[in-house]
Design a protein around this motif. Structure first.
Motif, PDB file in Angstrom:
ATOM      1  N   ARG A 189       0.831  -1.215   0.000  1.00  0.00           N
ATOM      2  CA  ARG A 189       0.000   0.000   0.000  1.00  0.00           C
ATOM      3  C   ARG A 189       0.865   1.265   0.000  1.00  0.00           C
ATOM      4  O   ARG A 189       0.496   2.267  -0.609  1.00  0.00           O
ATOM      5  CB  ARG A 189      -0.950  -0.017   1.203  1.00  0.00           C
ATOM      6  N   GLU A 190       2.006   1.214   0.698  1.00  0.00           N
ATOM      7  CA  GLU A 190       2.906   2.373   0.643  1.00  0.00           C
ATOM      8  C   GLU A 190       3.463   2.556  -0.771  1.00  0.00           C
ATOM      9  O   GLU A 190       3.580   3.686  -1.245  1.00  0.00           O
ATOM     10  CB  GLU A 190       4.041   2.179   1.641  1.00  0.00           C
ATOM     11  N   SER A 191       3.813   1.441  -1.428  1.00  0.00           N
ATOM     12  CA  SER A 191       4.310   1.530  -2.806  1.00  0.00           C
ATOM     13  C   SER A 191       3.242   2.078  -3.733  1.00  0.00           C
ATOM     14  O   SER A 191       3.520   2.897  -4.616  1.00  0.00           O
ATOM     15  CB  SER A 191       4.765   0.156  -3.291  1.00  0.00           C
ATOM     16  N   ALA A 193       0.690   4.016  -2.861  1.00  0.00           N
ATOM     17  CA  ALA A 193       0.496   5.435  -2.561  1.00  0.00           C
ATOM     18  C   ALA A 193       1.609   6.283  -3.170  1.00  0.00           C
ATOM     19  O   ALA A 193       1.367   7.362  -3.729  1.00  0.00           O
ATOM     20  CB  ALA A 193       0.434   5.643  -1.051  1.00  0.00           C
ATOM     21  N   GLU A 194       2.854   5.771  -3.079  1.00  0.00           N
ATOM     22  CA  GLU A 194       3.984   6.491  -3.672  1.00  0.00           C
ATOM     23  C   GLU A 194       3.857   6.559  -5.189  1.00  0.00           C
ATOM     24  O   GLU A 194       4.134   7.596  -5.802  1.00  0.00           O
ATOM     25  CB  GLU A 194       5.284   5.793  -3.285  1.00  0.00           C
ATOM     26  N   SER A 195       3.405   5.454  -5.794  1.00  0.00           N
ATOM     27  CA  SER A 195       3.220   5.443  -7.244  1.00  0.00           C
ATOM     28  C   SER A 195       2.147   6.427  -7.666  1.00  0.00           C
ATOM     29  O   SER A 195       2.307   7.162  -8.650  1.00  0.00           O
ATOM     30  CB  SER A 195       2.852   4.027  -7.698  1.00  0.00           C
ATOM     31  N   ASN A 196       1.036   6.467  -6.912  1.00  0.00           N
ATOM     32  CA  ASN A 196      -0.032   7.428  -7.232  1.00  0.00           C
ATOM     33  C   ASN A 196       0.455   8.857  -7.078  1.00  0.00           C
ATOM     34  O   ASN A 196       0.115   9.738  -7.882  1.00  0.00           O
ATOM     35  CB  ASN A 196      -1.235   7.180  -6.326  1.00  0.00           C
ATOM     36  N   GLN A 197       1.262   9.107  -6.039  1.00  0.00           N
ATOM     37  CA  GLN A 197       1.795  10.454  -5.825  1.00  0.00           C
ATOM     38  C   GLN A 197       2.708  10.859  -6.974  1.00  0.00           C
ATOM     39  O   GLN A 197       2.643  11.993  -7.466  1.00  0.00           O
ATOM     40  CB  GLN A 197       2.548  10.509  -4.497  1.00  0.00           C
ATOM     41  N   ARG A 198       3.557   9.916  -7.413  1.00  0.00           N
ATOM     42  CA  ARG A 198       4.434  10.214  -8.544  1.00  0.00           C
ATOM     43  C   ARG A 198       3.639  10.453  -9.813  1.00  0.00           C
ATOM     44  O   ARG A 198       3.997  11.302 -10.635  1.00  0.00           O
ATOM     45  CB  ARG A 198       5.416   9.065  -8.752  1.00  0.00           C
ATOM     46  N   GLU A 201       2.326  13.936  -9.594  1.00  0.00           N
ATOM     47  CA  GLU A 201       3.402  14.892  -9.848  1.00  0.00           C
ATOM     48  C   GLU A 201       3.763  14.932 -11.321  1.00  0.00           C
ATOM     49  O   GLU A 201       4.026  16.002 -11.878  1.00  0.00           O
ATOM     50  CB  GLU A 201       4.622  14.511  -9.012  1.00  0.00           C
TER      51      GLU A 201
END
Length: 448
Positions: A189-191, A193-198, A201
């Motif tokens: 889930r952290e990965s 979330a990070e992918s969605n954030q990237r 961006e």
């Protein structure tokens, strides 16, 4: 057939992106339970398997689980994903509780799939909180099973330690599995979330780049307009001189004898003034239309006609020592482009040609068909030309052979980007001392 089935699985109206990703696998699992549990029991009964009271209880529970699997599938197809998963897990836990209470733990350790699957589904589909809740409920189910084993052991005179021999193994193994699942789910889930954030961006960066490109193109238009300003001023001086010349005829008209001669001379003067004013209005309107900053206005037009209508602006861009050779007639070809962007390309290339012909020369524009549904525009000059190394880099942003005060190195880069963005292709051929030719190809309107 399989692709259509996959599309059907993905078509469930689920809003949450994570749930939407999990929905196809969960629907397959529910179909598996709903179809294969009855098939499994039909095979066992047809094969002459023994049916006792305990097996009848398990059969009834399996049929109930199969029915609820189809109910959960129906709920997912109607967009109620999480309630459907909770319903299925609740039925699994209730079924395990009844079976363990009836038969104990020892008889069920042979097939740990139902208990393991309950943990995996709760964690991967519903999250870490649901994982630990289901873990606690499973421990309660096992406690019920071990209590049942103790009761049987007491009736049969078996020591309690024998009935509870598997307690440490069950507790340790399921705790470790739950911890591993918890860490795995957290990392996934952290990965995500990070992918969605990237991704967000990247979208913002792309939007900023598009805005910067739009501003750069508009700046190029204004730069080209500024280069034309002195020529336009010179042209208007000529126009004003013509108008002043016609207005000066009033003295001659007054000295004419007959009224009809005076009227004819006055009309001639007014016509000349009108033509001169129309020419000035055309130049200004063309300049304002070119330099405005609007959204793309894609239209079909003849590139030869567009170049011919640029003649007043090109004439003012080049000194009188440069011969202009532009199309005089329509080419019969039509392209679908933003006309203002097309004119920006022509003027940018013309401005570079002017700088390459400081001692005079010729600038030629030809429009023709390349075949295969493509229109070709060739812009050539007889200037100083370029070496092969320079020609290979002219479309790079900020690359320029001019001094800083004369150029930014962005003009041809903008031309290249515009041509590519509008579905065309551009190349350059140049020989030092013999001139340069730019060849631009666009799909014809019928083929675009």
């Amino acid at each position: 057939m399989w692709n259509r089935f996959l599309r059907w699985l993905r078509s469930a109206p689920i809003a949450d992106p994570i749930d939407r990703r999990n929905a196809p696998v969960m629907q397959l699992l529910l179909l598996f339970y709903g179809l294969l549990l009855p098939v499994n029991w039909a095979w066992r009964l047809a094969s002459g398997g023994e049916v006792n009271e305990a097996r009848l209880l398990i059969l009834a529970l399996d049929m109930l689980v199969a029915a609820l699997a189809f109910l959960s599938l129906w709920m997912i197809r109607n967009g109620r994903f999480r309630p459907a998963v909770v319903l299925f897990l609740a039925m699994q836990l209730i079924s395990l509780e009844i079976v363990f209470a009836r038969t104990g733990v020892l008889s069920q350790l042979i097939d740990p799939a139902p208990t393991m699957l309950t943990l995996v589904i709760s964690g991967l589909v519903l999250g870490r909180r649901a994982l630990w809740i289901v873990f606690g409920l499973l421990m309660a189910v096992f406690a019920t099973g071990f209590a049942s084993d103790l009761y049987r052991a007491a009736q049969q005179g078996i020591p309690a330690s024998v009935a509870l021999v598997n307690v440490p193994a069950v507790l340790i193994s399921y705790t470790l599995i739950t911890i591993v699942l918890d860490r795995l789910i957290k990392a996934l889930r952290e990965s995500l979330a990070e992918s969605n954030q990237r991704g967000l961006e990247l979208q913002r960066e792309m939007a900023e780049r598009e805005r910067a490109q739009s501003q750069l193109i508009h700046a190029q238009k204004l730069e080209a307009s500024g280069r034309l300003a002195s020529g336009v001023a010179h042209d208007f001086n000529n126009i004003l001189g013509v108008i002043q010349g016609f207005t000066a005829q009033r003295h001659r008209v007054r000295d004419m004898g007959s009224a009809s001669e005076q009227v004819d001379a006055l009309l001639d003067s007014l016509q000349g003034i009108e033509e001169a004013a129309a020419r000035g209005s055309t130049v200004i309107r063309k300049l304002l239309t070119f330099s405005r900053s609007d959204v793309l206005n894609i239209q079909a037009f003849d590139p030869a006609v567009a170049v011919a209508e640029l003649r007043p602006m090109l004439r003012q861009l080049f000194p009188s020592s440069v011969l202009l050779e532009l199309p005089n007639d329509a080419s019969g070809l039509r392209v679908r482009l933003d006309r203002s962007e097309f004119e920006l390309m022509v003027l940018n290339i013309a401005a570079n040609a002017r700088d390459a012909m400081r001692d005079g020369g010729a600038f030629r524009v030809e429009v023709g068909s390349h075949g295969s549904g493509q229109a070709t525009i060739r812009l050539s000059d007889t200037g100083i030309g370029m070496s092969r190394d320079v020609a290979a880099r002219i479309f790079e942003p900020f690359f320029s052979t001019k001094v800083a005060a004369e150029g930014t190195g962005l003009g041809l880069s903008v031309v290249h980007d515009l041509v590519k963005a509008l579905g065309g292709d551009i190349r350059v051929d140049s020989v030092p001392g013999q001139g340069t030719t730019f060849t631009i190809r666009f799909p014809e309107a019928a083929a675009a």
